[in-house]
Write an enzyme that holds these catalytic residues in place. Structure first.
Site, PDB file in Angstrom:
ATOM      1  N   SER A 111     -26.932 -54.358 -60.100  1.00 30.67           N
ATOM      2  CA  SER A 111     -27.323 -54.240 -61.508  1.00 30.67           C
ATOM      3  C   SER A 111     -28.617 -55.017 -61.740  1.00 30.67           C
ATOM      4  O   SER A 111     -29.107 -55.726 -60.861  1.00 30.67           O
ATOM      5  CB  SER A 111     -26.221 -54.780 -62.434  1.00 30.67           C
ATOM      6  OG  SER A 111     -26.027 -56.170 -62.215  1.00 30.67           O
ATOM      7  N   ILE A 148     -32.104 -56.776 -62.286  1.00 27.95           N
ATOM      8  CA  ILE A 148     -33.364 -56.864 -61.546  1.00 27.95           C
ATOM      9  C   ILE A 148     -33.208 -56.343 -60.126  1.00 27.95           C
ATOM     10  O   ILE A 148     -34.080 -55.624 -59.612  1.00 27.95           O
ATOM     11  CB  ILE A 148     -33.876 -58.317 -61.541  1.00 27.95           C
ATOM     12  CG1 ILE A 148     -34.233 -58.764 -62.960  1.00 27.95           C
ATOM     13  CG2 ILE A 148     -35.094 -58.460 -60.633  1.00 27.95           C
ATOM     14  CD1 ILE A 148     -34.587 -60.234 -63.083  1.00 27.95           C
ATOM     15  N   SER A 178     -36.644 -68.052 -61.684  1.00 30.70           N
ATOM     16  CA  SER A 178     -36.748 -67.951 -63.139  1.00 30.70           C
ATOM     17  C   SER A 178     -37.916 -68.806 -63.607  1.00 30.70           C
ATOM     18  O   SER A 178     -38.339 -69.737 -62.909  1.00 30.70           O
ATOM     19  CB  SER A 178     -35.450 -68.453 -63.790  1.00 30.70           C
ATOM     20  OG  SER A 178     -35.594 -68.579 -65.189  1.00 30.70           O
ATOM     21  N   TYR A 188     -28.474 -74.524 -64.719  1.00 32.51           N
ATOM     22  CA  TYR A 188     -29.300 -73.393 -64.287  1.00 32.51           C
ATOM     23  C   TYR A 188     -30.700 -73.871 -63.924  1.00 32.51           C
ATOM     24  O   TYR A 188     -31.246 -73.497 -62.880  1.00 32.51           O
ATOM     25  CB  TYR A 188     -29.354 -72.351 -65.401  1.00 32.51           C
ATOM     26  CG  TYR A 188     -30.144 -71.116 -65.058  1.00 32.51           C
ATOM     27  CD1 TYR A 188     -29.676 -70.208 -64.113  1.00 32.51           C
ATOM     28  CD2 TYR A 188     -31.350 -70.838 -65.699  1.00 32.51           C
ATOM     29  CE1 TYR A 188     -30.393 -69.061 -63.813  1.00 32.51           C
ATOM     30  CE2 TYR A 188     -32.066 -69.699 -65.407  1.00 32.51           C
ATOM     31  CZ  TYR A 188     -31.586 -68.808 -64.460  1.00 32.51           C
ATOM     32  OH  TYR A 188     -32.300 -67.678 -64.170  1.00 32.51           O
ATOM     33  N   LYS A 223     -32.462 -73.666 -60.087  1.00 25.83           N
ATOM     34  CA  LYS A 223     -33.713 -72.945 -59.860  1.00 25.83           C
ATOM     35  C   LYS A 223     -34.834 -73.885 -59.391  1.00 25.83           C
ATOM     36  O   LYS A 223     -35.641 -73.521 -58.529  1.00 25.83           O
ATOM     37  CB  LYS A 223     -34.126 -72.195 -61.133  1.00 25.83           C
ATOM     38  CG  LYS A 223     -33.149 -71.103 -61.544  1.00 25.83           C
ATOM     39  CD  LYS A 223     -32.927 -70.095 -60.426  1.00 25.83           C
ATOM     40  CE  LYS A 223     -31.996 -68.972 -60.825  1.00 25.83           C
ATOM     41  NZ  LYS A 223     -31.804 -67.975 -59.755  1.00 25.83           N
TER      42      LYS A 223
END
Length: 353
Positions: free
Chosen positions: A54, A56, A186, A199, A203
């Site tokens: 799903s 990207i 991100s 998060y 990253k």
């Protein structure tokens, strides 16, 4: 002479601002999108994509399939992978066959499966040219309320699974004389954003790992690309972690949200792969402009951050009203563990605390 230099600096800054208010990516990515190697340069290559069922991952696979790139599609849900496979074959106008797209159902957090499935892909195609690490989940939570169990789960998924699979790929690429490692991180891997602390941490960690890998392998045939999307139209938001283990944010993106389409993001990811871009920033204006300010003008960015405040930054990111979740407000009422009783905070409420 001094006045002339000042004028040049002002013009330079104004040109940058105007460009970034028009572009949906950084300057290098925008240049390669228009004048660089076409995605078709990868024709016949084999790309191993995680998180391909799903969002990207799916749309990057479709963008590559349009250019006859062979694919290894990896995710947990076989039925969704098979759907993406059919979409890729259709997008290729039947230039790709069933045998040109390999589906591998795998939970990337089960590290024991990585080597077996990587070797399976190599046996199937005779080679793998590019690894695209894309699997991961976001988060919406207040820093001080986050359970350490959430931190561990998110690092297992967003960081350690990527590091482990990358090491397997690098060992393989060492034996064949080179290859390409890419990872979708991100904008939150570059700039700290509010209400996604874990998060952000996962990253930023990936950026550290990948930049170190690139430094170690410079001149040795291994390319490393870091792709940093901003807000994208996917199911990423509803699937986000919160501050509590086993719960999801459960809030869907809206058609009126200001986000880049997954199709456009997938195209730019494919451009980054074809041109081996070191770091690509992908987002609608003004996200990329803000990112440039954060990286190259930190003092100005800090002033901007104080001026806007975390609530406005949150709304700039999610387009929706500033909402947070408190542990005592959670109610899990179905198997998908959808979260209800969202608590809306305003600046007035913040002042009352």
């Amino acid at each position: 002479m001094f006045d002339f230099i000042i004028y040049l600096i002002i013009i330079y800054i104004l040109v940058y601002i105007i460009v970034f208010l028009l572009l949906d990516c950084d300057l290098e990515t925008g240049f390669y999108d228009r004048f660089g190697k076409p995605i078709g340069h990868l024709r016949g290559k084999v790309v191993f994509i995680t998180g391909a069922s799903s969002g990207i991952g799916e749309h990057t696979a479709i963008a590559l399939a349009k250019n006859s790139v062979k694919l290894v599609l990896v995710a947990r849900r076989r039925e969704e992978l098979e759907r993406v496979k059919r979409a890729c074959i259709e997008a290729s106008k039947n230039q790709l066959t069933q045998n040109d797209i390999l589906v591998i159902p795998m939970d990337v957090t089960d590290l024991s499966l990585h080597k077996k499935n990587w070797d399976y892909a190599v046996r199937h195609f005779g080679k793998v040219d590019i690894l695209l690490n894309n699997a991961g989940r976001s988060q919406r939570a207040v820093f001080e309320t986050i359970d350490m169990g959430v931190d561990r789960q998110m690092f297992e998924l967003n960081t350690f699974s990527i590091v482990n699979l990358t090491r397997i790929a690098v060992n393989y690429f060492n034996t064949v004389g080179g290859g390409h490692i890419a990872v979708v991180t991100s904008i939150a891997g570059i700039v700290g954003v509010p209400y996604s602390a874990t998060y952000n941490g996962t990253k930023h960690a990936i950026h550290g790992y990948m930049n170190a890998l690139r430094a170690e392998k410079t001149g040795r045939g291994l390319s490393v690309s870091i792709i940093c999307p901003g807000p994208i139209f996917t199911n990423f938001l509803s699937e986000s972690f919160t501050n509590t283990v086993g719960q999801k944010y459960g809030k869907n993106v809206q058609s009126t949200d200001r986000r880049m389409t997954a199709e456009r993001c997938g195209h730019l990811c494919a451009v980054a792969l074809a041109n081996k871009i070191r770091e690509s920033w992908v987002a609608l204006p003004p996200i990329v402009l803000f990112t440039y300010f954060a990286v190259y003008f930190p003092v100005s960015y800090n002033f901007l951050l104080k001026t806007l405040g975390p609530e406005r930054l949150f709304k700039l990111r999610d387009t929706q009203e500033f909402t947070l979740q408190e542990t005592h407000d959670y109610q899990t009422f179905d198997k998908r563990q959808t979260v209800t009783n969202m608590v809306t905070y305003s600046k007035k409420q913040d002042r009352q605390r």
